[in-house]
Design an enzyme around this catalytic site. Structure first.
Site, mmCIF file in Angstrom:
data_model
loop_
_atom_site.group_PDB
_atom_site.id
_atom_site.type_symbol
_atom_site.label_atom_id
_atom_site.label_comp_id
_atom_site.label_asym_id
_atom_site.label_seq_id
_atom_site.Cartn_x
_atom_site.Cartn_y
_atom_site.Cartn_z
ATOM 1 N N CYS A 27 31.933 40.898 29.671
ATOM 2 C CA CYS A 27 33.137 40.175 29.272
ATOM 3 C C CYS A 27 33.132 38.842 30.003
ATOM 4 O O CYS A 27 32.362 38.654 30.946
ATOM 5 C CB CYS A 27 34.409 40.974 29.572
ATOM 6 S SG CYS A 27 34.610 41.457 31.299
ATOM 7 N N HIS A 621 47.607 42.546 37.296
ATOM 8 C CA HIS A 621 47.115 42.019 38.554
ATOM 9 C C HIS A 621 47.571 40.589 38.767
ATOM 10 O O HIS A 621 47.926 39.877 37.838
ATOM 11 C CB HIS A 621 45.585 42.124 38.666
ATOM 12 C CG HIS A 621 44.849 41.795 37.415
ATOM 13 N ND1 HIS A 621 44.392 42.755 36.555
ATOM 14 C CD2 HIS A 621 44.494 40.624 36.871
ATOM 15 C CE1 HIS A 621 43.764 42.194 35.540
ATOM 16 N NE2 HIS A 621 43.820 40.889 35.713
#
Length: 705
Positions: A27, A621
């Site tokens: 990714c 996050h």
């Protein structure tokens, strides 16, 4: 090419007649989804009786790398990636290319589909565009991959950046330590001196910068045969003498030649030639034809308009010297900021420099105020909105600030090349403001150079307003840049996405806030509490008592998650409330100095793209100095929270990770990778859901170690 017969599942060339497949997952930031896709593909292969090896190209480097022997024995390769993956090693094999999210959401179908995937032609050809065609593109629904043109541009920018930084910093250092002002030659370094040699080395870096940009754009499209025509084309574009222009086409011309070279090579590859010619096509025939055609095309077709523009802009500016100083300053600032070394920039610069000898130093003063605005503004933008920039971009931003002080406008080129539609207008607006203010204040510059350095060395008249013009112009550029980039990213992410790209060289957009969180300028490990940490925590959040011996033995995930940061039942019913509740959970450690800022940062990350990973999992996050050291919290939601996950499931297992800006090392990325892999284990998730209390939860989480 004739395709081999589709091997049945369970009847391939692997050991014992098993189908043998390989996979590569990646990714843009190489964090959670790289490893989740790998785990899902491995699990699906095991359940189908397929032998599979998966290479992960994550933020901590390539792991489980596929060998030549692996490839030779493989029946097919699945590439589940949202960034470029080198396919040349898979020549003659069936290759299925999809987005990383498809590796997570439908691994079984991919294993079925790879049996009938196109055979990759391989060889030296096939760059990004060729491979996209050869593999059928991104597959259904897995595309969140960027376009071929975007990836090619980012490839060129990523290779160009070291040349910009090294060349610019060496020139700046040599000018500051070995230079002096000279009305006839700007900032002058004595010939044959040590600092002149340093300056010459830096100049070489700048000279190579533009061909490198062009060459690696071409390489990303047409692979190795396109590298030579791309680089030579970039050199021609930047050398105005070749087409009777006093200024080259600069980085904009390099982008043009890069794409022309890449697609020209792809077109030549499609021409059928006799077999005896095929071996020399990629190393002799294609490079020679493409280089000659592109070079002559630029000199005779594109170069003439550039020369015409240069000449007529100069004449036009000469006719404006009697008009308003504010208007002239704004126009010169616009031109200086437009192409940073191209014909428009050089027209304004040489026009101002030429008037110094006539005693008119105000025009050069306008130019000198605009020259540093682009690098200073772009560097400032990376500091104002760090989340919009990758780690590499932020480092380039610091170098850009340094170059801006010395009037090296090329420091902004990487940003302009990566996001021309957002950065160039912002540069021009800031340059126009700086030039107009300098014109209004009649700022003078006695040397043909710009930036604060000329004022420091005594070449500027009207120093206070000179600095005011630079400061205001830089702030305008920075604020306009972050606004336009933010709007662009929001528009591009109209549909929810899992991870924001940034990266192989990353200058294409914001990364998840965890990406690169471990890096500091000197690699030093951050202390558990900053020098401000205790005081700020006392003011904004009551400090919790230190962990007991029992709690210390309950630490998992390298001590980032403790019994204090576990909640077996989350009360929140929506995403924002859940993030607030998780932030409060982390704050119970006494290591959160600003709870509201932690919440805002996490919510901004969600606005870029959901952190709902599917399988009833979410990992929000935040990278922020609202925390004094890395923290991980875990909570369960019995009813589930709507998180916008790709598979439509509500999040019942929620991990919140927060790290300070200065957190050193990539340990937290490794933990995230391990956690992502483990969460793909159905049994692990079931044990986590069934754990009756926080102590039992910690016992289950120890399996991640």
């Amino acid at each position: 090419m004739t395709s081999p017969a589709d091997p049945p599942i369970g009847g391939g060339s692997g050991e014992g007649g098993k189908l043998k497949l390989l996979a590569v997952t990646a990714c843009p930031t190489g964090i959670a989804h790289t490893y989740m896709a790998a785990e899902k593909l491995s699990q699906a292969a095991e359940s189908l009786g397929v032998d599979m090896k998966v290479e992960t190209q994550g933020s901590i480097g390539a792991e489980n790398v596929l060998t030549d022997n692996d490839v030779r024995q493989a029946d097919g390769i699945i590439i589940a990636a949202d960034k470029d993956v080198d396919r040349s090693r898979f020549a003659g094999k069936r290759v299925l290319s999809v987005g990383v999210s498809e590796g997570i959401s439908r691994p079984e179908q991919l294993i079925e589909q790879v049996r009938s995937a196109p055979v990759h032609g391989g060889g030296t050809g096939g760059g990004a565009a060729g491979e996209s065609a050869a593999t059928g593109g991104g597959g259904s629904g897995g595309g969140r991959e960027r376009s071929v043109a975007y990836k090619a541009l980012m490839n060129g920018v990523s290779y160009m950046i070291p040349f910009v930084v090294v060349g610019g910093l060496l020139i700046a250092i040599s000018l500051s330590l070995g230079g002096h002002t000279d009305p006839k030659g700007g900032l002058v370094i004595p010939d044959d001196s040590f600092w002149m040699h340093v300056n010459q080395i830096g100049t070489i870096g700048f000279t190579l910068m533009v061909p490198i940009l062009s060459g690696y754009i071409a390489y990303a499209i047409g692979d190795r045969p396109a590298l030579v025509p791309g680089m030579i084309g970039g050199w021609i574009a930047n050398t105005g003498e070749l087409y009777d222009s006093k200024a080259g086409a600069g980085f904009i011309g390099a982008i043009v030649t890069g794409f022309l070279a890449g697609y020209l090579v792809l077109w030549i590859k499609k021409v059928k030639v006799p077999k005896f010619v095929q071996p020399i096509m990629p190393i002799i025939v294609i490079p020679i034809i493409a280089t000659t055609a592109l070079g002559l095309f630029f000199i005779y077709v594109i170069g003439k308009p550039i020369s015409w523009v240069f000449e007529h802009l100069t004449s036009w500016l000469s006719g404006m010297t009697g008009t308003s100083a504010i208007l002239l300053g704004a126009i010169l600032g616009l031109m200086i900021a437009f192409d940073m070394g191209g014909p428009v920039n050089k027209t304004a610069f040489l026009f101002g420099a030429g008037l110094i000898a006539t005693g008119n130093q105000t025009v050069m003063g306008m130019c000198a105020a605009a020259i540093p605005v682009m690098p200073l503004g772009q560097g400032l933008a990376t500091l104002l909105r760090k989340r919009l920039y990758s780690e590499q971009e932020r480092e380039t931003g610091l170098a850009s600030l340094f170059m801006g002080f010395f009037g090296i406008s090329e420091g902004a080129i990487p940003f302009a090349a990566a996001r021309p539609a957002q950065v160039i207008p912002a540069n021009m607006l800031g340059g126009a403001v700086a030039g107009a203010i300098a014109g209004m204040a009649s700022v003078k510059d006695a040397v043909p150079h710009g930036g604060p350095i000329v004022a420091v060395l005594g070449a500027v008249g009207g120093v206070p307003m000179f600095f005011v013009a630079i400061a205001i112009g830089s702030v305008v550029t920075a604020l306009t840049t972050v606004t336009l980039v933010d709007l662009s990213e929001r528009k591009r992410r109209g549909a929810p996405v899992v991870e924001a790209p940034g990266g192989h060289g990353g200058l294409g957009g914001p990364e998840p806030v965890l990406a690169g969180a471990g890096a500091t300028a000197n690699g030093a490990t951050a202390a558990a509490g900053s020098s401000q940490g205790p005081d700020r925590a006392t003011q904004k959040q009551p400090a919790a008592p230190g962990p007991s011996e029992d709690e210390q033995t309950g630490e998992v995930l390298s001590g980032y998650l403790t019994r204090q940061t576990v909640k077996v039942q989350l009360a929140a019913g929506d995403k924002e409330a859940a993030i607030r509740e998780m932030a409060a959970l982390l704050a119970s450690t006494g290591r959160v100095n600003d709870v509201e800022e932690l919440v805002r940062t996490a919510l901004r990350r969600e606005a870029q793209g959901t952190t709902g990973l599917g399988e009833e999992i979410a990992i929000p996050h935040a990278k922020t100095d609202a925390v004094d050291s890395p923290l991980v919290g875990f909570a369960r939601s019995p009813e589930g929270v709507e998180w916008g996950s790709l598979d439509g499931t509500k999040a019942k297992l929620i991990f919140m990770i927060s790290v300070p800006e200065a957190a050193a090392g990539d340990e937290h990325l490794r933990i995230l990778a391990l956690l992502s892999r483990k969460l793909m284990d159905t049994g692990f998730r079931e044990r986590l859901e069934a754990a009756p209390d926080d102590a039992a939860v910690l016992d289950v989480l120890r399996e991640v170690q």
